[in-house]
Design a protein around this motif. Structure first.
Motif, PDB file in Angstrom:
ATOM      1  N   SER A  38      43.651 -53.553  -1.316  1.00  0.00           N
ATOM      2  CA  SER A  38      42.956 -53.641  -2.603  1.00  0.00           C
ATOM      3  C   SER A  38      42.709 -52.252  -3.189  1.00  0.00           C
ATOM      4  N   VAL A  39      42.556 -52.198  -4.508  1.00  0.00           N
ATOM      5  CA  VAL A  39      42.354 -50.925  -5.216  1.00  0.00           C
ATOM      6  C   VAL A  39      40.884 -50.814  -5.621  1.00  0.00           C
ATOM      7  N   SER A  40      40.243 -49.741  -5.198  1.00  0.00           N
ATOM      8  CA  SER A  40      38.831 -49.527  -5.488  1.00  0.00           C
ATOM      9  C   SER A  40      38.630 -49.141  -6.956  1.00  0.00           C
ATOM     10  N   ALA A  41      37.511 -49.627  -7.549  1.00  0.00           N
ATOM     11  CA  ALA A  41      37.141 -49.228  -8.913  1.00  0.00           C
ATOM     12  C   ALA A  41      36.369 -47.923  -8.923  1.00  0.00           C
ATOM     13  N   GLY A  42      35.948 -47.460  -7.750  1.00  0.00           N
ATOM     14  CA  GLY A  42      35.295 -46.162  -7.651  1.00  0.00           C
ATOM     15  C   GLY A  42      33.793 -46.191  -7.791  1.00  0.00           C
ATOM     16  N   TYR A  43      33.181 -47.389  -7.802  1.00  0.00           N
ATOM     17  CA  TYR A  43      31.715 -47.430  -7.892  1.00  0.00           C
ATOM     18  C   TYR A  43      31.212 -48.662  -7.134  1.00  0.00           C
ATOM     19  N   TYR A  44      29.876 -48.707  -6.948  1.00  0.00           N
ATOM     20  CA  TYR A  44      29.237 -49.775  -6.181  1.00  0.00           C
ATOM     21  C   TYR A  44      28.365 -50.617  -7.094  1.00  0.00           C
ATOM     22  N   ASN A  45      28.199 -51.890  -6.769  1.00  0.00           N
ATOM     23  CA  ASN A  45      27.328 -52.760  -7.556  1.00  0.00           C
ATOM     24  C   ASN A  45      25.884 -52.616  -7.096  1.00  0.00           C
ATOM     25  N   GLU A  46      24.992 -53.454  -7.666  1.00  0.00           N
ATOM     26  CA  GLU A  46      23.565 -53.339  -7.367  1.00  0.00           C
ATOM     27  C   GLU A  46      23.228 -53.690  -5.925  1.00  0.00           C
ATOM     28  N   LYS A  47      24.168 -54.361  -5.206  1.00  0.00           N
ATOM     29  CA  LYS A  47      23.963 -54.672  -3.787  1.00  0.00           C
ATOM     30  C   LYS A  47      24.585 -53.623  -2.875  1.00  0.00           C
ATOM     31  N   ALA A  48      24.981 -52.504  -3.442  1.00  0.00           N
ATOM     32  CA  ALA A  48      25.608 -51.403  -2.707  1.00  0.00           C
ATOM     33  C   ALA A  48      26.951 -51.809  -2.104  1.00  0.00           C
ATOM     34  N   GLU A  49      27.643 -52.738  -2.792  1.00  0.00           N
ATOM     35  CA  GLU A  49      28.962 -53.175  -2.359  1.00  0.00           C
ATOM     36  C   GLU A  49      30.027 -52.512  -3.221  1.00  0.00           C
ATOM     37  N   LEU A  50      31.090 -52.031  -2.578  1.00  0.00           N
ATOM     38  CA  LEU A  50      32.173 -51.382  -3.311  1.00  0.00           C
ATOM     39  C   LEU A  50      32.859 -52.382  -4.231  1.00  0.00           C
ATOM     40  N   VAL A  51      33.065 -52.000  -5.455  1.00  0.00           N
ATOM     41  CA  VAL A  51      33.727 -52.854  -6.442  1.00  0.00           C
ATOM     42  C   VAL A  51      35.214 -52.524  -6.461  1.00  0.00           C
ATOM     43  N   TYR A  52      36.063 -53.557  -6.547  1.00  0.00           N
ATOM     44  CA  TYR A  52      37.510 -53.362  -6.552  1.00  0.00           C
ATOM     45  C   TYR A  52      38.079 -53.704  -7.926  1.00  0.00           C
ATOM     46  N   ALA A  53      38.950 -52.818  -8.416  1.00  0.00           N
ATOM     47  CA  ALA A  53      39.630 -53.063  -9.690  1.00  0.00           C
ATOM     48  C   ALA A  53      40.752 -54.072  -9.514  1.00  0.00           C
ATOM     49  N   ASP A  54      41.370 -54.059  -8.351  1.00  0.00           N
ATOM     50  CA  ASP A  54      42.454 -54.996  -8.046  1.00  0.00           C
ATOM     51  C   ASP A  54      42.228 -55.512  -6.629  1.00  0.00           C
ATOM     52  N   SER A  55      41.801 -56.755  -6.498  1.00  0.00           N
ATOM     53  CA  SER A  55      41.470 -57.331  -5.194  1.00  0.00           C
ATOM     54  C   SER A  55      42.658 -58.122  -4.650  1.00  0.00           C
ATOM     55  N   VAL A  56      43.010 -57.837  -3.410  1.00  0.00           N
ATOM     56  CA  VAL A  56      44.079 -58.578  -2.737  1.00  0.00           C
ATOM     57  C   VAL A  56      43.437 -59.518  -1.723  1.00  0.00           C
ATOM     58  N   MET A  57      43.563 -60.820  -1.958  1.00  0.00           N
ATOM     59  CA  MET A  57      42.986 -61.831  -1.072  1.00  0.00           C
ATOM     60  C   MET A  57      44.087 -62.424  -0.188  1.00  0.00           C
ATOM     61  N   GLU A  58      43.755 -62.679   1.080  1.00  0.00           N
ATOM     62  CA  GLU A  58      44.729 -63.206   2.028  1.00  0.00           C
ATOM     63  C   GLU A  58      44.160 -64.399   2.779  1.00  0.00           C
ATOM     64  N   LEU A  59      45.060 -65.320   3.136  1.00  0.00           N
ATOM     65  CA  LEU A  59      44.669 -66.451   3.965  1.00  0.00           C
ATOM     66  C   LEU A  59      44.372 -65.976   5.385  1.00  0.00           C
TER      67      LEU A  59
END
Length: 384
Positions: A38-59
């Motif tokens: 996944s590609v990081s957006a470079g910042y964290y949300n209010e829960k201190a979780e890294l935000v992703y600009a492009d999320s790769v989800m897998e089974l």
């Protein structure tokens, strides 16, 4: 022409396995974020979780981790199944060995269901990549291994597990069970037999071997007795070369009758036979060329939460077994129904008590027992 992969076929609503194996796979499948891809957006949300600009989800599914990634296109698998309607009958047979009691786990029913379904997949999946087939030889035939292959051998019959000779040759599994259908998928094929074509005692219902010399297996022992470990990879008895399990045995010695209690982890529920494997008692010292002498012992089992003692009796007395000093002797000590399974739990539910019995005229040699291992071997119900 579009072809689903094996996972997609099994879980599709119109699959003959949709309500059995397919439903089981779906139940344990979830989507997870692959952080590395996944590609990081470079910042964290209010829960201190890294935000992703492009999320790769897998089974993700623990069944894939154990048997092979049936949902992916970069490998080729052959899967052997019974016809859709016969999966449940095979599952009912397997579930006898995976009954988890409440003493073991609170989620015993869910664990029993998971283990029983996985049991039927034990040797059903073959990775057809030749790099994953260590015995592949196109010139002389194809000895193949399932994805559960390991080097463990049956300690009673010395038969290697998870290995088959030409399992897909001439339209029959092992030359015995006809393939009624072959379902092509994008990442392999599903071979369909009328019934589940494997032997449970060489797939999922394997023996538990309790190495006598391993300290972690010993729970209690007779006060004052002495034990030493004999390391001996192989030895001769007549013209026969014998080998100790794990190349070691425990030598027990005491001037009276004595006992050792062992824990037997990972035992299955259902009918199980007990064995003691005992070597001749002249292996290490061979005093003045003396021959080994017969040893006599009793073997009993107790299980957590069960009042019954598992022990053969003649009337009110426990059966005493005698060894054959002319061989590495595997002595049968009865078949018993164990109500609960402890496979893959971090506790042992079964305790085995080995009791060396001596008469008043016992010699020094009779007091020595070269105990190789104890075996708890799943089996079928004894005939009445």
């Amino acid at each position: 022409e579009y072809k689903p992969n094996i996972y997609e076929y099994l879980t599709s609503s119109d699959s003959p396995y949709a309500e059995t194996l397919g439903a089981f796979l779906l139940k344990h499948t979830k989507m997870e974020l692959n952080k590395e891809k996944s590609v990081s957006a470079g910042y964290y949300n209010e829960k201190a979780e890294l935000v992703y600009a492009d999320s790769v989800m897998e089974l993700k599914n623990p069944v894939f981790d154990e048997f092979g990634f049936l949902n992916e296109e970069d490998s080729t698998y052959n899967l052997i199944l019974p016809v859709g309607g016969n999966w449940m009958s095979a599952l009912d047979s397997a579930s006898v060995y995976f009954h988890y009691g409440l003493e073991a786990r609170q989620d015993s029913d869910s664990l029993s269901e998971y283990k029983s379904n996985c049991a039927l997949l034990t040797d059903a999946v073959f990775n057809m990549n030749t790099k994953m087939q260590p015995y592949y030889n196109a010139a002389s035939g194809m000895k193949m291994v399932s994805t559960k292959y390991d080097l463990v051998e049956d300690p009673v019959k010395q038969v290697q597990y998870h290995t088959y000779v030409d399992p897909f040759k001439d339209g029959k599994f092992q030359g015995k069970y006809e393939f009624l259908d072959v379902i092509p998928c994008s990442n392999g094929n599903i071979y369909v037999c009328e019934y589940w074509p494997f032997d449970p005692f060489y797939t999922y219902a394997k023996p538990v071997v309790v190495e006598a010399e391993d300290d972690k297996n010993i729970v209690t022992s007779q006060i004052g007795m002495t034990t030493t470990v004999l390391t001996l990879p192989s030895f001769q008895i007549g013209e026969k070369t014998c080998r100790l399990s794990d190349d070691k045995a425990l030598i027990g010695n005491y001037n009276q009758s004595w006992f050792i209690t062992f824990q037997a982890p990972n035992t299955l529920s259902g009918w199980n036979s007990f064995y003691a494997v005992i070597a001749p008692n002249n292996l290490a010292y061979n005093r003045r060329g003396q021959a080994a002498e017969v040893n006599k012992f009793q073997l009993s089992g107790t299980m957590t939460g069960v009042k019954e003692t598992f022990q053969q009796k003649q009337g009110a007395r426990a059966v005493t077994y005698s060894t054959n000093p002319e061989k590495l002797d595997t002595v049968y000590a009865g078949t018993y129904f164990l109500p609960d399974c402890y496979s893959d739990l971090n506790i042992a539910g079964l305790m085995l008590k080995f009791n060396q019995t001596l008469s008043t005229s016992a010699t020094l040699r009779q007091r020595e027992v070269y105990l190789d291992c104890l075996i708890v071997k799943p089996t079928t119900a004894p005939e009445n």
